[in-house]
Write a protein that holds these residues in place. Structure first.
Motif, PDB file in Angstrom:
ATOM      1  N   CYS A 163       0.848  -1.197   0.000  1.00 18.67           N
ATOM      2  CA  CYS A 163       0.000   0.000   0.000  1.00 18.67           C
ATOM      3  C   CYS A 163       0.885   1.248   0.000  1.00 18.67           C
ATOM      4  O   CYS A 163       0.386   2.368   0.038  1.00 18.67           O
ATOM      5  CB  CYS A 163      -0.958  -0.013   1.187  1.00 18.67           C
ATOM      6  N   HIS A 199       2.875   2.628   2.254  1.00 22.91           N
ATOM      7  CA  HIS A 199       2.829   3.531   3.404  1.00 22.91           C
ATOM      8  C   HIS A 199       4.205   4.113   3.751  1.00 22.91           C
ATOM      9  O   HIS A 199       4.280   5.130   4.442  1.00 22.91           O
ATOM     10  CB  HIS A 199       2.189   2.828   4.617  1.00 22.91           C
ATOM     11  N   GLU A 231      -2.942   1.617  10.103  1.00 27.34           N
ATOM     12  CA  GLU A 231      -4.020   2.032   9.193  1.00 27.34           C
ATOM     13  C   GLU A 231      -4.656   0.799   8.539  1.00 27.34           C
ATOM     14  O   GLU A 231      -5.845   0.773   8.290  1.00 27.34           O
ATOM     15  CB  GLU A 231      -3.493   2.984   8.111  1.00 27.34           C
ATOM     16  N   GLU A 232      -3.834  -0.222   8.276  1.00 26.17           N
ATOM     17  CA  GLU A 232      -4.340  -1.407   7.561  1.00 26.17           C
ATOM     18  C   GLU A 232      -5.149  -2.324   8.465  1.00 26.17           C
ATOM     19  O   GLU A 232      -5.745  -3.279   7.984  1.00 26.17           O
ATOM     20  CB  GLU A 232      -3.172  -2.210   6.948  1.00 26.17           C
ATOM     21  N   HIS A 271      -2.160  -3.062  -2.885  1.00 26.54           N
ATOM     22  CA  HIS A 271      -2.325  -4.409  -2.314  1.00 26.54           C
ATOM     23  C   HIS A 271      -1.991  -5.500  -3.332  1.00 26.54           C
ATOM     24  O   HIS A 271      -2.615  -6.563  -3.330  1.00 26.54           O
ATOM     25  CB  HIS A 271      -3.728  -4.612  -1.717  1.00 26.54           C
TER      26      HIS A 271
HETATM   27 ZN   LIG Z   1      -3.944  -0.416   2.090  1.00 21.20          ZN
END
Ligand SMILES: [Zn+2]
Ligand SMILES: [Zn+2]
Length: 388
Positions: free
Chosen positions: A94, A96, A129-130, A339
């Motif tokens: 993702c 991050h 966050e995930e 993802h």
């Molecule tokens: Zn994500």
């Protein structure tokens, strides 16, 4: 100070920090850490902020991998959000690592551009966050009190200044049945896996008949221990998403009925545990998003004219209902979908890092706008409180 001069300073400061930001991004990318276990990433970013004169509180809001960094004493408080958690097995799929460094870039740029008597720059390290939604917990524990705006950006397939994002409710479901030898006395068993498969099929059928601005998806996480034993336990995780909160509630109730159907059909017992903190849909602040877009265009970003009808979710959604906030997305130099392993690969390339610098500059410039343009600040607040 003149706003354009301040923005120029911000642009130069982010460019000057390029090497450091790339190094941090690569380090986080090479050492993926799951939600609430991001010790290395949070520690690394906190060290860098301290070295640049920020006062840093580690383990903020009762979370070991959260932090709060502050610089300046001014009346306008601009918060930059850093995420840094990864996904199981596919690492930083993702991107991050790039959220962390665009947030840092934004904070470095704003710090260089504006006097500490005009601004309070916050960098908020938001874990998980995930998974459980670190920002929802931070919000509940007061992390955003006194904050005027919350800025961040997320890597994605394309640049969108104000992307729609679903609200999401997540749950764990457990069926309990009766174990028995699957051949000698199957008639004495209650099959928990059957219960779950029935529910899974019912949900799959429900998907055919729901609105397009919603999603349901899930996985079976446990389905028995041996093929010759009737499973007495089966477990799954599901996510229910929708753009409109009311429809989300409606769907959640329908999904619960699917779970009950599995229990009814098989005779198994069912327990559904909904997550403590739902993610709210993103309430994009269009005054801030417009300012971001203008700044991003000025440093070379481009925003394709595409109607987006498919998206994800973020705990920044929760923040966006508490104060003016944005969550723009940016392309990482290649078309890849979050993802996936392909996204993991592009999330630390030179082109991704070029995007990171530009987006960090745009976030810094947007901070400059917020500090030096009272009219924008008022407009963002009026829009937020429904007066705009
Ligand atoms: Zn994500
Ligand atoms: Zn993400």
């Amino acid at each position: 100070m003149d706003k354009d001069q301040a923005k120029q300073k911000a642009i130069e400061a982010v460019e000057a920090a390029r090497e450091e930001l790339v190094e941090i991004s690569r380090d986080i990318h090479e050492h993926p850490e799951l939600a609430m276990k991001e010790t290395r990433a949070a520690g690394l970013i906190a060290d860098k902020l301290e070295a640049r004169g920020f006062a840093v509180e580690r383990g903020a809001w009762g979370m070991e991998t959260a932090f709060k960094a502050r610089w300046g004493e001014g009346p306008v408080t601009v918060a930059y959000l850093c995420e840094y958690d990864a996904l199981p097995e596919i690492g930083h799929a993702c991107g991050h690592n790039l959220i962390a460094t665009t947030g840092l870039g934004g904070a470095y740029g704003l710090k260089a551009a504006v006097s500490p008597s005009d601004v309070t720059v916050l960098v908020l390290g938001s874990p998980a966050e995930e998974d459980i939604g670190g920002k929802a917990i931070m919000l509940k524990r007061g992390a955003f009190e006194g904050v005027d705006v919350a800025l961040m950006a997320h890597p994605a397939a394309i640049d969108i200044a104000a992307p729609p994002m679903y609200g999401v409710e997540s749950c764990e479901v457990v069926y309990k049945g009766q174990a028995v030898h699957a051949s000698i006395a199957p008639e004495a068993g209650i099959n928990a896996l059957d219960a779950l498969v029935t529910a899974y099929q019912a949900i799959a059928q429900l998907r055919q008949h729901m609105r397009r601005d919603a999603r349901i998806h899930g996985i079976i996480t446990y389905g028995g221990s041996a093929a010759n034993v009737v499973p007495d336990r089966a477990e799954a995780k599901f996510l229910v998403r929708a753009l409109q909160p009311q429809y989300l509630e409606e769907l959640k109730a329908r999904v619960e009925r699917c779970f009950l159907a599995g229990a009814q059909a098989s005779g198994a017992q069912v327990e559904v545990k909904w997550a403590h903190y739902p993610y709210l849909p993103m309430n994009n602040n269009s005054s801030l998003a417009d300012a971001y877009k203008e700044n991003a265009l000025a440093v070379g970003r481009s925003f394709p004219d595409i109607a987006v009808d498919s998206t994800g979710s973020s705990d920044q959604g929760n923040v966006s209902w508490a104060l003016p906030a944005i969550h723009p997305t940016f392309n990482v130099g290649a078309f890849a979908i979050n993802h996936t392993e392909a996204f993991t690969e592009v999330a630390a390339t030179d082109s991704a890092h070029q995007s990171m610098i530009e987006v960090g500059q745009a976030l810094a410039m947007t901070g400059v706008d917020v500090v030096l343009n009272a009219e924008l600040r008022e407009r963002a607040k009026a829009e937020f409180s429904g007066r705009g």
